[in-house]
Structure formats: structure tokens, C-alpha cells
Design an enzyme around this catalytic site. Structure first.
Site, PDB file in Angstrom:
ATOM      1  CE1 TYR A  29      -4.817  31.225  -1.909  1.00  0.00           C
ATOM      2  CE2 TYR A  29      -4.368  29.749  -3.748  1.00  0.00           C
ATOM      3  CZ  TYR A  29      -4.151  30.136  -2.438  1.00  0.00           C
ATOM      4  OH  TYR A  29      -3.260  29.437  -1.651  1.00  0.00           O
ATOM      5  CG  ASN A  80      -1.452  37.515   0.248  1.00  0.00           C
ATOM      6  OD1 ASN A  80      -0.797  36.650   0.834  1.00  0.00           O
ATOM      7  ND2 ASN A  80      -2.512  37.238  -0.488  1.00  0.00           N
ATOM      8  CG  HIS A  86       2.555  29.792   5.707  1.00  0.00           C
ATOM      9  ND1 HIS A  86       1.557  30.298   6.528  1.00  0.00           N
ATOM     10  CD2 HIS A  86       2.024  29.761   4.447  1.00  0.00           C
ATOM     11  CE1 HIS A  86       0.474  30.544   5.782  1.00  0.00           C
ATOM     12  NE2 HIS A  86       0.734  30.229   4.533  1.00  0.00           N
ATOM     13  CG  ASP A  93      14.488  39.283  10.810  1.00  0.00           C
ATOM     14  OD1 ASP A  93      13.702  39.138  11.770  1.00  0.00           O
ATOM     15  OD2 ASP A  93      15.504  38.561  10.649  1.00  0.00           O
ATOM     16  CG  HIS A 106      -3.364  35.096   4.493  1.00  0.00           C
ATOM     17  ND1 HIS A 106      -2.188  34.822   3.840  1.00  0.00           N
ATOM     18  CD2 HIS A 106      -3.041  35.384   5.772  1.00  0.00           C
ATOM     19  CE1 HIS A 106      -1.191  34.912   4.702  1.00  0.00           C
ATOM     20  NE2 HIS A 106      -1.678  35.262   5.876  1.00  0.00           N
ATOM     21  CB  SER A 108      -7.524  31.060   1.279  1.00  0.00           C
ATOM     22  OG  SER A 108      -6.183  31.048   1.746  1.00  0.00           O
ATOM     23  NE  ARG A 117      -2.179  26.226   2.361  1.00  0.00           N
ATOM     24  CZ  ARG A 117      -1.360  26.394   1.306  1.00  0.00           C
ATOM     25  NH1 ARG A 117      -0.675  27.495   1.177  1.00  0.00           N
ATOM     26  NH2 ARG A 117      -1.242  25.458   0.392  1.00  0.00           N
TER      27      ARG A 117
END
Ligand code: DQA
Length: 165
Positions: A29, A80, A86, A93, A106, A108, A117
Site C-alpha cells: 500500500y 476506496n 468486495h 446500494d 485502490h 494496489s 479481490r
């Protein structure tokens, strides 16, 4: 071109564990802290002529509440969602429900990582997805969303009322 009557505002939403940035798996990260990322976003926002506000929570319900509330004052979201990307039908919603454009971010490259992922609950409703550029993922997303909001401003804001109209 006429000067804009309103400030375009964008909310940046950081999901679970992103408060640990800087010391969380730096090889994945990066070394930037969340405060440093937010500061870079604020600097870029000023260059772009938009305002940003940021929010981080480890809680799914808190993120949903934030999205619902922020939608009253912002034109769109940079999101993010961390691990909730996931899994979270509720966050999806909320974002779809408030009907504001959002960009999924993201740090990564999630597609170069574990199979779980690769699935996103958000991506198919996002304006776009930026993944794999570390801190710059957020900055690229902010640029893209700001451009989109400037281009579509007339469709999401009522025209300013004019005393002479
Ligand atoms: C992440 C990727 C997610 O899979 C992970 O759960 C995160 C961070 C990223 O920024 O790369 O918490 O969203």
C-alpha cells in the site's frame, strides 16, 4: 465562458483499515499515511478549483450514513472502500441510491492479487476504477471526477437563479 456560480465539492471516502496506511503492509500500500493522502488531495483540489472533504471509517454502517449525508452537499464521490469493495451490498446500494457519480479507487492493483479481490460490488456502477498507482490512484480519480462534474454540471445542479431573469 461564464464564471461558475457554485463550488464543485467532492467527498473522498476511505473504508476499513485505511486509517493504518503508512504502517499497513507498506510493500502493498506504500508509505504515505492517510493524512498525507488527504493533504495531497486538498492541494490538488485547489489546483483544480474544487473542494474536497474526506471521511474514513472501519464500519460499514458509518460509511453508508456518511454517503447518505454527504450526498446533500457534494457532486460526487471518490471511494476506496477497502475490503468492503468486495463484499458490501449496503455500500453499493447507498452509492447508487444517492445518485451521484463516483470513482472507485485502490492503492494496489487488485487484479494482480488474490481472486477474491477481483470482484467489486461497486465497479459496474462507478464512473471508472483506478487501481494500482498507490497514492496517485486517488489523485487520478479526483482529476477524472472533477472533469466529469465540470462537464455535466448543468445536469446535476439547477441553474443559478438570477435577479434579472
Ligand atoms: C484496497 C484493496 C482491497 O482489496 C483491500 O481490502 C484494502 C485496500 C486498496 O486500496 O488497494 O483494504 O482497497
Amino acid at each position: 465562458m461564464a464564471a461558475r456560480q457554485h463550488t464543485v465539492k467532492i467527498a473522498v471516502v476511505h473504508g476499513p483499515n485505511l486509517n493504518l496506511l503508512g504502517r499497513r503492509e507498506p510493500a502493498v500500500y506504500g508509505s504515505a499515511t492517510l493524512a498525507e493522502i488527504n493533504a495531497a488531495l486538498t492541494t490538488l483540489a485547489a489546483e483544480l478549483g474544487v473542494e474536497v472533504e474526506s471521511f474514513q471509517s472501519n464500519g460499514e454502517g458509518a460509511l453508508v450514513d456518511y454517503v447518505q449525508g454527504a450526498a446533500e452537499r457534494v457532486g460526487g464521490f471518490v471511494v476506496n472502500a477497502g475490503g468492503y469493495t468486495h463484499t458490501s451490498v449496503a455500500l453499493r446500494d447507498a452509492l447508487v441510491g444517492v445518485a451521484r457519480p463516483f470513482v472507485e479507487v485502490h492503492l494496489s492493483n487488485v487484479f494482480a492479487r488474490e481472486a477474491f479481490r477481483h470482484r467489486s460490488m461497486l465497479a459496474d456502477r462507478a464512473l471508472g476504477v483506478v487501481s494500482g498507482f498507490g497514492r496517485d490512484s486517488y489523485l487520478l480519480a479526483l482529476r477524472a471526477l472533477a472533469d466529469h462534474l465540470f462537464q455535466t454540471e448543468h445536469t446535476w445542479r439547477a441553474p443559478p437563479t438570477s435577479a434579472t431573469a
